[in-house]
Design a protein around this motif. Structure first.
Motif, mmCIF file in Angstrom:
data_model
loop_
_atom_site.group_PDB
_atom_site.id
_atom_site.type_symbol
_atom_site.label_atom_id
_atom_site.label_comp_id
_atom_site.label_asym_id
_atom_site.label_seq_id
_atom_site.Cartn_x
_atom_site.Cartn_y
_atom_site.Cartn_z
ATOM 1 N N UNK A 114 0.836 -1.209 0.000
ATOM 2 C CA UNK A 114 0.000 0.000 0.000
ATOM 3 C C UNK A 114 0.868 1.256 0.000
ATOM 4 N N UNK A 115 1.888 1.288 0.866
ATOM 5 C CA UNK A 115 2.787 2.446 0.897
ATOM 6 C C UNK A 115 3.534 2.592 -0.425
ATOM 7 N N UNK A 117 2.719 1.743 -3.451
ATOM 8 C CA UNK A 117 1.833 2.330 -4.454
ATOM 9 C C UNK A 117 1.635 3.821 -4.175
ATOM 10 N N UNK A 118 1.539 4.172 -2.898
ATOM 11 C CA UNK A 118 1.372 5.573 -2.522
ATOM 12 C C UNK A 118 2.573 6.422 -2.885
ATOM 13 N N UNK A 119 3.767 5.844 -2.802
ATOM 14 C CA UNK A 119 4.978 6.610 -3.099
ATOM 15 C C UNK A 119 5.488 6.360 -4.519
ATOM 16 N N UNK A 120 4.681 5.714 -5.337
ATOM 17 C CA UNK A 120 5.024 5.572 -6.750
ATOM 18 C C UNK A 120 6.099 4.544 -7.040
ATOM 19 N N UNK A 122 6.301 0.923 -7.948
ATOM 20 C CA UNK A 122 5.250 -0.004 -8.352
ATOM 21 C C UNK A 122 5.727 -1.431 -8.533
ATOM 22 N N UNK A 230 8.439 2.238 4.748
ATOM 23 C CA UNK A 230 7.671 3.389 4.262
ATOM 24 C C UNK A 230 8.447 4.687 4.418
ATOM 25 N N UNK A 231 9.179 4.834 5.527
ATOM 26 C CA UNK A 231 10.020 6.023 5.696
ATOM 27 C C UNK A 231 11.082 6.058 4.592
ATOM 28 N N UNK A 234 9.402 7.009 1.373
ATOM 29 C CA UNK A 234 9.072 8.433 1.464
ATOM 30 C C UNK A 234 10.293 9.290 1.142
ATOM 31 N N UNK A 235 11.429 8.994 1.766
ATOM 32 C CA UNK A 235 12.644 9.792 1.545
ATOM 33 C C UNK A 235 13.161 9.629 0.122
ATOM 34 N N UNK A 238 10.887 11.576 -2.354
ATOM 35 C CA UNK A 238 10.473 12.903 -1.913
ATOM 36 C C UNK A 238 10.404 13.907 -3.057
ATOM 37 N N UNK A 239 9.297 14.593 -3.137
ATOM 38 C CA UNK A 239 9.179 15.609 -4.165
ATOM 39 C C UNK A 239 8.835 15.048 -5.542
ATOM 40 N N UNK A 241 6.472 12.462 -5.972
ATOM 41 C CA UNK A 241 5.073 11.995 -6.027
ATOM 42 C C UNK A 241 4.120 13.170 -6.206
#
Lengths: 241, 241
Positions: A114-115, A117-120, A122, A230-231, A234-235, A238-239, A241
């Motif tokens: 899920x994360x 997919x959220x952060x692109x 795939x 997920x962290x 995310x890092x 960053x910028x 998505x």
């Protein structure tokens, strides 16, 4: 008369438990759907009509029965179940990956999907031994992400490396690492690599690419795996998505 | 003869299920421990000796019985259970907080506690209605963090604000927010505020402090709550831990 059994890893089919999840299944993997089961407590109305139209258009049988719900869905409010054939995915060299080495918990794997997919991100590589990505618990925790990302199992990490090492930035996440996460900034295609929930990555991963740590206080032994992954995602994105 | 019941929210005691968790309980909250239960499958050796010495020193009874394990611990390998009286915590104005408004899942709350401790945020406010922080599932998911952070329940968010608003940077996390997370950088004491798993924060929170979003693709509806909270804690404490 049909009898229903609990899900097992060896089965050729798995299940989406619940309405939202089943709509995701129909949206992204309709060609793999074998049946949609509807519980007698499912109320008539727009939602059921929408489901009926989708099934009719795709030529999927709807089965009205409560039996399979007793076997598969436990205590929760679950009035729709999708039965689907397991599908195969492929990874490609142009895409960034999350690599899960020996993950052991179905819910964690779903949450990571899920994360991702959220952060692109795939595409996910999974190194055996590993939990089953089609386990209904994984499917549910993924909130349907399992139907729209690509994932592939590998028998060993070297099998993965043989196909994907070239031209890729590799970041194994480990407590004893070269760099802190906020000092890395991937420029091209990358792989974020994570070990098992209890044991982490074996120490030889320190020699692969740039090992990374997410600093935390010494009051905890480690972050929970989906949190760390997920962290990291995310890092790394960053910028973007 | 002693009979054992399933845990209920109304009980004055709760339980640490498992050895590691029980050692954390004894380390941080020994004065609240009432009994330690040991299963017959627990092997003699250094670990049991260590546990025995700790209990003896603290004047805690060890009870050798398998019965309570049948009632409380399900299928997992769990050979030690700690029974403890529920304790009260207090928050203070000099500390940064995580504020959970109407959290509904015990495992999620425990995971957030573990991350909070990892990122050096040691105080959590919980706004009712809310899941039970002493539920054995919360305790387990926290990996013992529940014994070393401070948490306090509030009947409403305004009750929390009355005590703590002054001199504090407030960051409600919502999808429809003023700022992206990487554009905020708390300078002083702050509160990171999160809503319920399914519904998020009510829209009036947009008028409180600086609302923040963790950007993600439109392929998912939202990030999982402990993931979002942990990314927020990670960013807000970056370089401090």
């Amino acid at each position: 008369m049909a009898t229903y059994k609990r899900y097992r890893k060896e089965d050729s089919v798995s299940y989406s438990l619940g309405l939202t999840l089943t709509f995701e299944l129909l949206k992204y993997k309709a060609e793999y759907v074998r049946k949609i089961y509807v519980h007698s407590a499912m109320k008539p109305g727009d939602t059921l009509d929408k489901l009926t139209v989708l099934c009719k258009d795709a030529g999927i049988d709807m089965v009205y029965t409560d039996k399979i719900f007793h076997v598969l869905s436990g205590k929760e409010n679950c009035y729709v179940i999708g039965e689907f054939s397991k599908f195969a995915g492929n990874l490609c060299i142009e895409e960034s990956h999350v690599v899960l080495v020996n993950p052991s918990n179905a819910g964690n794997m779903g949450t990571i999907m899920r994360s991702a997919l959220g952060f692109g991100i795939r595409q996910i590589a999974i190194v055996r031994p590993a939990v089953d990505a089609f386990d209904p618990k994984t499917v549910r925790a993924s909130m349907g992400a399992v139907f729209s990302i690509d994932f592939k199992y590998f028998d060993s990490f070297s099998d993965y490396m043989k196909q994907f090492e070239e031209g890729r930035e590799l970041y194994p996440f480990m407590l004893d690492a070269k760099k802190r996460i906020y000092n890395i900034c991937p420029q091209g295609v990358f792989s974020l690599i994570f070990g098992n929930e209890a044991t982490g990555l074996p120490e030889q991963f320190a020699d692969i690419g740039t090992s990374v740590v997410i600093p935390h206080s010494n009051k905890i032994d480690s972050l929970n795996l989906p949190i760390a992954a997920s962290i990291a995602m995310y890092e790394a994105t960053k910028g973007r998505v």
